[in-house]
Design a protein around this motif. Structure first.
Motif, PDB file in Angstrom:
ATOM      1  N   GLN A 168      35.958  19.195  69.604  1.00 19.47           N
ATOM      2  CA  GLN A 168      36.309  18.001  70.361  1.00 19.47           C
ATOM      3  C   GLN A 168      35.245  16.927  70.257  1.00 19.47           C
ATOM      4  N   ASP A 169      33.998  17.318  70.420  1.00 14.25           N
ATOM      5  CA  ASP A 169      32.884  16.378  70.458  1.00 14.25           C
ATOM      6  C   ASP A 169      31.885  16.802  69.382  1.00 14.25           C
ATOM      7  N   SER A 170      31.514  15.878  68.514  1.00 11.88           N
ATOM      8  CA  SER A 170      30.620  16.226  67.406  1.00 11.88           C
ATOM      9  C   SER A 170      29.234  16.646  67.885  1.00 11.88           C
ATOM     10  N   ASP A 171      28.885  16.311  69.128  1.00 11.79           N
ATOM     11  CA  ASP A 171      27.590  16.707  69.677  1.00 11.79           C
ATOM     12  C   ASP A 171      27.614  18.092  70.316  1.00 11.79           C
ATOM     13  N   VAL A 172      28.787  18.709  70.384  1.00 13.29           N
ATOM     14  CA  VAL A 172      28.935  20.028  71.010  1.00 13.29           C
ATOM     15  C   VAL A 172      29.238  21.056  69.935  1.00 13.29           C
ATOM     16  N   SER A 173      28.529  22.165  69.964  1.00 13.47           N
ATOM     17  CA  SER A 173      28.733  23.226  68.980  1.00 13.47           C
ATOM     18  C   SER A 173      29.925  24.088  69.373  1.00 13.47           C
ATOM     19  N   PHE A 174      31.122  23.628  68.985  1.00 12.06           N
ATOM     20  CA  PHE A 174      32.301  24.440  69.269  1.00 12.06           C
ATOM     21  C   PHE A 174      32.199  25.773  68.529  1.00 12.06           C
ATOM     22  N   GLU A 175      31.441  25.781  67.424  1.00 15.14           N
ATOM     23  CA  GLU A 175      31.260  27.033  66.674  1.00 15.14           C
ATOM     24  C   GLU A 175      30.590  28.078  67.558  1.00 15.14           C
ATOM     25  N   SER A 176      29.597  27.667  68.335  1.00 21.92           N
ATOM     26  CA  SER A 176      28.944  28.612  69.245  1.00 21.92           C
ATOM     27  C   SER A 176      29.930  29.122  70.287  1.00 21.92           C
ATOM     28  N   HIS A 177      30.780  28.251  70.785  1.00 25.00           N
ATOM     29  CA  HIS A 177      31.782  28.657  71.774  1.00 25.00           C
ATOM     30  C   HIS A 177      32.765  29.650  71.161  1.00 25.00           C
ATOM     31  N   LEU A 178      33.289  29.308  69.994  1.00 27.68           N
ATOM     32  CA  LEU A 178      34.269  30.160  69.318  1.00 27.68           C
ATOM     33  C   LEU A 178      33.668  31.510  68.945  1.00 27.68           C
ATOM     34  N   PHE A 179      32.520  31.487  68.265  1.00 26.46           N
ATOM     35  CA  PHE A 179      31.915  32.735  67.818  1.00 26.46           C
ATOM     36  C   PHE A 179      31.366  33.544  68.991  1.00 26.46           C
ATOM     37  N   GLY A 180      30.937  32.866  70.054  1.00 30.59           N
ATOM     38  CA  GLY A 180      30.524  33.578  71.263  1.00 30.59           C
ATOM     39  C   GLY A 180      31.694  34.319  71.886  1.00 30.59           C
ATOM     40  N   ALA A 181      32.846  33.649  71.962  1.00 35.04           N
ATOM     41  CA  ALA A 181      34.048  34.295  72.523  1.00 35.04           C
ATOM     42  C   ALA A 181      34.456  35.504  71.685  1.00 35.04           C
ATOM     43  N   LEU A 182      34.413  35.368  70.367  1.00 32.22           N
ATOM     44  CA  LEU A 182      34.742  36.501  69.495  1.00 32.22           C
ATOM     45  C   LEU A 182      33.735  37.634  69.660  1.00 32.22           C
ATOM     46  N   ALA A 183      32.461  37.279  69.795  1.00 34.41           N
ATOM     47  CA  ALA A 183      31.418  38.297  69.983  1.00 34.41           C
ATOM     48  C   ALA A 183      31.600  39.027  71.312  1.00 34.41           C
ATOM     49  N   GLY A 184      32.060  38.322  72.336  1.00 34.68           N
ATOM     50  CA  GLY A 184      32.322  38.959  73.626  1.00 34.68           C
ATOM     51  C   GLY A 184      33.435  39.983  73.538  1.00 34.68           C
ATOM     52  N   ILE A 185      34.474  39.663  72.770  1.00 38.77           N
ATOM     53  CA  ILE A 185      35.572  40.617  72.558  1.00 38.77           C
ATOM     54  C   ILE A 185      35.050  41.836  71.797  1.00 38.77           C
ATOM     55  N   LEU A 186      34.219  41.587  70.781  1.00 36.10           N
ATOM     56  CA  LEU A 186      33.616  42.695  70.033  1.00 36.10           C
ATOM     57  C   LEU A 186      32.762  43.567  70.951  1.00 36.10           C
ATOM     58  N   ALA A 187      31.968  42.950  71.819  1.00 35.99           N
ATOM     59  CA  ALA A 187      31.127  43.712  72.751  1.00 35.99           C
ATOM     60  C   ALA A 187      31.978  44.552  73.691  1.00 35.99           C
ATOM     61  N   ALA A 188      33.103  43.999  74.158  1.00 35.82           N
ATOM     62  CA  ALA A 188      34.008  44.763  75.029  1.00 35.82           C
ATOM     63  C   ALA A 188      34.567  45.971  74.296  1.00 35.82           C
ATOM     64  N   TRP A 189      34.965  45.765  73.048  1.00 40.12           N
ATOM     65  CA  TRP A 189      35.499  46.880  72.249  1.00 40.12           C
ATOM     66  C   TRP A 189      34.425  47.938  71.999  1.00 40.12           C
ATOM     67  N   LEU A 190      33.243  47.493  71.559  1.00 38.03           N
ATOM     68  CA  LEU A 190      32.150  48.432  71.286  1.00 38.03           C
ATOM     69  C   LEU A 190      31.763  49.215  72.533  1.00 38.03           C
ATOM     70  N   SER A 191      31.772  48.561  73.681  1.00 31.61           N
ATOM     71  CA  SER A 191      31.354  49.223  74.914  1.00 31.61           C
ATOM     72  C   SER A 191      32.330  50.307  75.346  1.00 31.61           C
ATOM     73  N   ASN A 192      33.477  50.376  74.711  1.00 32.31           N
ATOM     74  CA  ASN A 192      34.455  51.408  75.051  1.00 32.31           C
ATOM     75  C   ASN A 192      34.562  52.499  74.000  1.00 32.31           C
ATOM     76  N   ILE A 193      33.707  52.468  73.004  1.00 27.60           N
ATOM     77  CA  ILE A 193      33.591  53.607  72.099  1.00 27.60           C
ATOM     78  C   ILE A 193      32.963  54.723  72.933  1.00 27.60           C
ATOM     79  N   PRO A 194      33.576  55.890  72.981  1.00 28.34           N
ATOM     80  CA  PRO A 194      33.141  56.925  73.932  1.00 28.34           C
ATOM     81  C   PRO A 194      31.631  57.185  73.982  1.00 28.34           C
ATOM     82  N   ALA A 195      30.965  57.291  72.847  1.00 28.64           N
ATOM     83  CA  ALA A 195      29.522  57.585  72.858  1.00 28.64           C
ATOM     84  C   ALA A 195      28.730  56.436  73.484  1.00 28.64           C
ATOM     85  N   ILE A 196      29.132  55.205  73.208  1.00 29.54           N
ATOM     86  CA  ILE A 196      28.442  54.045  73.786  1.00 29.54           C
ATOM     87  C   ILE A 196      28.797  53.907  75.256  1.00 29.54           C
TER      88      ILE A 196
END
Length: 193
Positions: free
Chosen positions: A159-187
């Motif tokens: 939306q705004d060239s001064d805002v890193s939407f990439e950080s927002h997008l990749f952060g959201a994806l990383a959060g989903i990955l962390a949720a998935w990883l945290s439910n691997i039984p050993a972890i």
């Protein structure tokens, strides 16, 4: 038992206060140093600055930028800490590293700074945990996050060239990955307190 719970509560508050205090201290130091710390942001594909994936979340461009991120950090850190300190630490490490690496690999040529990727990661984690671990507490938190913070989804769009939407997008994806990883039984077993 009550004293143990009270100690646990204060410990969680201390964690948030320490993180926010560190961000404020870095911002004050950066202001006194005439912006010298801006060089520690993420510069995509610059191999000499790859390690900046861990320094960039601590650096903010303005007081408004800092305060916006502090508010999100407090809310979403607390929602994660309700579950456990270990989950919070594990998820934060995954989010910061994965988000930072993805921004470094695929981000626009710009200096990417701020904790918003971390915050978007904790935001999506709060929702995704309800999918991967269907305990009542996770479902209730996900519903509250969607109701009160569902509009954050717009932040992953450019939306705004001064805002890193990439950080927002990749952060959201990383959060989903962390949720998935945290439910691997050993972890999952190690993350439970």
């Amino acid at each position: 038992m009550k004293q143990s719970r009270r100690r646990g509560l204060f410990h969680k508050i201390e964690i948030i206060a320490l993180l926010c205090g560190a961000m404020i201290a870095v911002h004050v130091f950066n202001g006194l140093a005439n912006g010298a710390l801006f060089q520690f942001g993420i510069y995509p594909r610059d191999t000499d600055r790859l390690f900046h994936v861990v320094t960039a979340p601590w650096i903010h461009g303005s007081l408004g930028h800092l305060f916006n991120n502090l508010a999100g950090m407090i809310v979403f850190s607390w929602l994660c800490l309700i579950r456990s300190v270990r989950l919070y630490v594990f998820s934060s490490v995954v989010i910061v590293l994965v988000c930072g690496l993805l921004v470094w690999l695929f981000g626009r040529e710009a200096n990417h700074i701020g904790a918003s990727g971390w915050i978007f990661g904790l935001w999506s984690l709060s929702i995704a945990l309800a999918w991967f671990d269907r305990r009542l507490v996770n479902i209730l938190i996900a519903v509250l996050v969607i109701l009160f913070y569902g509009g954050m989804v717009v932040g992953i769009l450019p939306q705004d060239s001064d805002v890193s939407f990439e950080s927002h997008l990749f952060g959201a994806l990383a959060g989903i990955l962390a949720a998935w990883l945290s439910n691997i039984p050993a972890i999952k077993k190690r993350l439970r307190e």
